[in-house]
Design a protein around this motif. Sequence first.
Motif, PDB file in Angstrom:
ATOM      1  N   VAL A  57     -11.500   5.815  -1.488  1.00  0.00           N
ATOM      2  CA  VAL A  57     -10.726   4.572  -1.522  1.00  0.00           C
ATOM      3  C   VAL A  57      -9.974   4.459  -2.843  1.00  0.00           C
ATOM      4  N   TRP A  58     -10.632   4.754  -3.939  1.00  0.00           N
ATOM      5  CA  TRP A  58     -10.015   4.658  -5.274  1.00  0.00           C
ATOM      6  C   TRP A  58      -8.787   5.557  -5.369  1.00  0.00           C
ATOM      7  N   PHE A  59      -8.954   6.809  -4.947  1.00  0.00           N
ATOM      8  CA  PHE A  59      -7.856   7.759  -5.102  1.00  0.00           C
ATOM      9  C   PHE A  59      -6.658   7.388  -4.232  1.00  0.00           C
ATOM     10  N   TRP A  60      -6.922   7.143  -2.945  1.00  0.00           N
ATOM     11  CA  TRP A  60      -5.784   6.934  -2.021  1.00  0.00           C
ATOM     12  C   TRP A  60      -5.149   5.573  -2.215  1.00  0.00           C
ATOM     13  N   ALA A  61      -5.910   4.586  -2.709  1.00  0.00           N
ATOM     14  CA  ALA A  61      -5.321   3.251  -2.904  1.00  0.00           C
ATOM     15  C   ALA A  61      -4.250   3.284  -3.974  1.00  0.00           C
ATOM     16  N   TYR A  62      -4.378   4.147  -4.990  1.00  0.00           N
ATOM     17  CA  TYR A  62      -3.297   4.158  -5.991  1.00  0.00           C
ATOM     18  C   TYR A  62      -2.325   5.304  -5.766  1.00  0.00           C
ATOM     19  N   SER A  63      -2.764   6.417  -5.151  1.00  0.00           N
ATOM     20  CA  SER A  63      -1.857   7.552  -5.053  1.00  0.00           C
ATOM     21  C   SER A  63      -1.020   7.504  -3.773  1.00  0.00           C
ATOM     22  N   ARG A  64      -1.545   6.962  -2.681  1.00  0.00           N
ATOM     23  CA  ARG A  64      -0.723   6.782  -1.471  1.00  0.00           C
ATOM     24  C   ARG A  64      -1.265   5.584  -0.689  1.00  0.00           C
ATOM     25  N   PRO A  65      -0.871   4.354  -1.080  1.00  0.00           N
ATOM     26  CA  PRO A  65      -1.444   3.151  -0.441  1.00  0.00           C
ATOM     27  C   PRO A  65      -1.161   3.082   1.050  1.00  0.00           C
ATOM     28  N   ARG A  66      -0.106   3.730   1.505  1.00  0.00           N
ATOM     29  CA  ARG A  66       0.194   3.665   2.941  1.00  0.00           C
ATOM     30  C   ARG A  66      -0.883   4.378   3.769  1.00  0.00           C
ATOM     31  N   SER A  67      -1.573   5.363   3.158  1.00  0.00           N
ATOM     32  CA  SER A  67      -2.646   6.061   3.871  1.00  0.00           C
ATOM     33  C   SER A  67      -3.961   5.294   3.794  1.00  0.00           C
ATOM     34  N   MET A  68      -4.015   4.253   2.977  1.00  0.00           N
ATOM     35  CA  MET A  68      -5.287   3.523   2.824  1.00  0.00           C
ATOM     36  C   MET A  68      -5.011   2.032   2.730  1.00  0.00           C
ATOM     37  N   PRO A  69      -4.581   1.396   3.861  1.00  0.00           N
ATOM     38  CA  PRO A  69      -4.361  -0.055   3.810  1.00  0.00           C
ATOM     39  C   PRO A  69      -5.692  -0.813   3.741  1.00  0.00           C
ATOM     40  N   ALA A  70      -5.603  -2.098   3.404  1.00  0.00           N
ATOM     41  CA  ALA A  70      -6.825  -2.899   3.222  1.00  0.00           C
ATOM     42  C   ALA A  70      -7.664  -2.952   4.489  1.00  0.00           C
ATOM     43  N   LEU A  71      -6.973  -3.028   5.627  1.00  0.00           N
ATOM     44  CA  LEU A  71      -7.709  -3.104   6.898  1.00  0.00           C
ATOM     45  C   LEU A  71      -8.512  -1.825   7.143  1.00  0.00           C
ATOM     46  N   ALA A  72      -7.896  -0.675   6.773  1.00  0.00           N
ATOM     47  CA  ALA A  72      -8.594   0.603   6.942  1.00  0.00           C
ATOM     48  C   ALA A  72      -9.819   0.650   6.031  1.00  0.00           C
ATOM     49  N   VAL A  73      -9.656   0.113   4.790  1.00  0.00           N
ATOM     50  CA  VAL A  73     -10.802   0.072   3.875  1.00  0.00           C
ATOM     51  C   VAL A  73     -11.920  -0.751   4.486  1.00  0.00           C
ATOM     52  N   PHE A  74     -11.531  -1.895   5.092  1.00  0.00           N
ATOM     53  CA  PHE A  74     -12.534  -2.763   5.715  1.00  0.00           C
ATOM     54  C   PHE A  74     -13.263  -2.033   6.847  1.00  0.00           C
ATOM     55  N   LEU A  75     -12.500  -1.348   7.703  1.00  0.00           N
ATOM     56  CA  LEU A  75     -13.118  -0.627   8.833  1.00  0.00           C
ATOM     57  C   LEU A  75     -14.042   0.487   8.335  1.00  0.00           C
ATOM     58  N   CYS A  76     -13.544   1.242   7.322  1.00  0.00           N
ATOM     59  CA  CYS A  76     -14.373   2.305   6.756  1.00  0.00           C
ATOM     60  C   CYS A  76     -15.662   1.728   6.178  1.00  0.00           C
ATOM     61  N   GLY A  77     -15.503   0.596   5.471  1.00  0.00           N
ATOM     62  CA  GLY A  77     -16.684  -0.049   4.889  1.00  0.00           C
ATOM     63  C   GLY A  77     -17.674  -0.464   5.953  1.00  0.00           C
TER      64      GLY A  77
END
Lengths: 188, 309
Positions: free
Chosen positions: A65-85
């Motif tokens: 989450v840390w890496f993709w949120a700053y390096s390519r946010p389009r690959s890691m939207p907040a909703l995806a983080v929530f689902l992964c969590g």
Amino acid sequence: MVAENSTPHLHSAVEPKQTFRRALDMAARAAMPSLFIMFSAILLSAPFGIPGQAQLQFGIAMCTVWFWAYSRPRSMPALAVFLCGLVVEIFSFGPPGTVLLSLLVIYGVSHHWRYGLSRLGFIAGWLIFSILAVLASFFQWALVCLHAVALLSPVPGLFQAALTIGIYPSLTALFVWGRRTFANPDQA
Amino acid sequence: MLSIHARQVLAKAVLPILILLAVGLVLLGLVRRPAVDGVRLMATDFMAPAYHGLVWPQERAKVWLTDLRGATDLAKENARLREENRALRHWYDVAVALAAENGRLKKSLHWIPETVPQYVTGRVTRDDGGPYSRAVLLDVGSGHDVRIGDVALDAAGLLGRVTEVGPHTVRVLMINDDASRIPVTLATSHGDAIMAGDDTASPRLIFYPQDHHPVEGERVETRGQSTMPAGLPVGTVHYSAPNRPVVVPDADLDRLDIVRVFDYGDDDSQAPDAPGRVRVKKLPQNPMTGPLPFSWLPNFPNMPGRGEQ
């Protein structure tokens, strides 16, 4: 945008034709980080008997989450983080909600500072991530203590933080390579 | 379609909303932990076949590794076994020589060989209607040769003695019954005592020598006396209170299942008559059979039972 348009040579006047297959390929490449978190969470919940399996689940999710949120946010939207969590929560047995909350907080920090983080060197980024990983582990430990109504040993939490910090460089190397190749929607 | 402004507001609101949901999940976990654990268990149950498939190669690899290690250790194991075999052969020779020497010595001492006890094995059925509070009925089948006074043992130690013999069953009075008195020997302090049952799990020791008190933890064995052979394991000494030694029985008195009854063939071990010993005259079998005294009185029956008026 610093990190998102990392492949400027593809943004030419001649774009490939948008077909269904290409859209599917792009979606799969964009979903790669989330799928990586879910797959590793499910895989690490199998009874292999490897020490630190549960801590590794948390560590992999945090690093990704840390890496993709700053390096390519389009690959890691907040909703995806929530689902992964949610998936990590379901396939782990810690205090409920702590991994999800830690992931969302680290996503918020990383996403908010993405321009600054992209300019910072690897070591500085690692240091900030380390502080956040320790804080998240401390939060988990505090909740476990609250649930047990007793002061429990902080050693498992420290181990989890150390493991998370320790796997960050190797995972970053994998992600940097993936960002250029298999997880790059522009190469679809 | 939403305006650009609305979309920006929505995009900014997503993360706080999700964080609120996560905090809600944390609170739910603190308040209703079983609900969350139920969902997790359902997911684990659902994934169980997949886990089996995932772990299977690991298990196979472990088995192969064990086999491989066994194969590489085979030569070492072989050498070790050969060495052990040589040592065992040496000890076998020693044992044979000692057995021969023992036999020779016994022969020269005119040793009377001990009789091999006969035994029957039976399944325990609870005794509800008997005269004792702690006794069991033993189903030994027809055609048995059990006699009163035979010794009942389970796998670990002494259980009791046979008090009544029926055509198919025998009653065994257990060592913790109020009526049970067993002569015992204490293995370390070499004192004799009587083990008296008191309807608790551990019978008491009484009549032990006052200058040789039983030692905590020492072995208790039967003392060879009348029908009881010597050296049967009974239990260990334990002080439940100061000056109150009890025996913790080896036999599992609460969960009896299969019990063996041993006949040690004691008929010939009666002590010889001592000169000058006054024999106690046996009472008649039915003392009320003869004519009653004062039968010459009028209106008095001359025979026991219902008299003639």
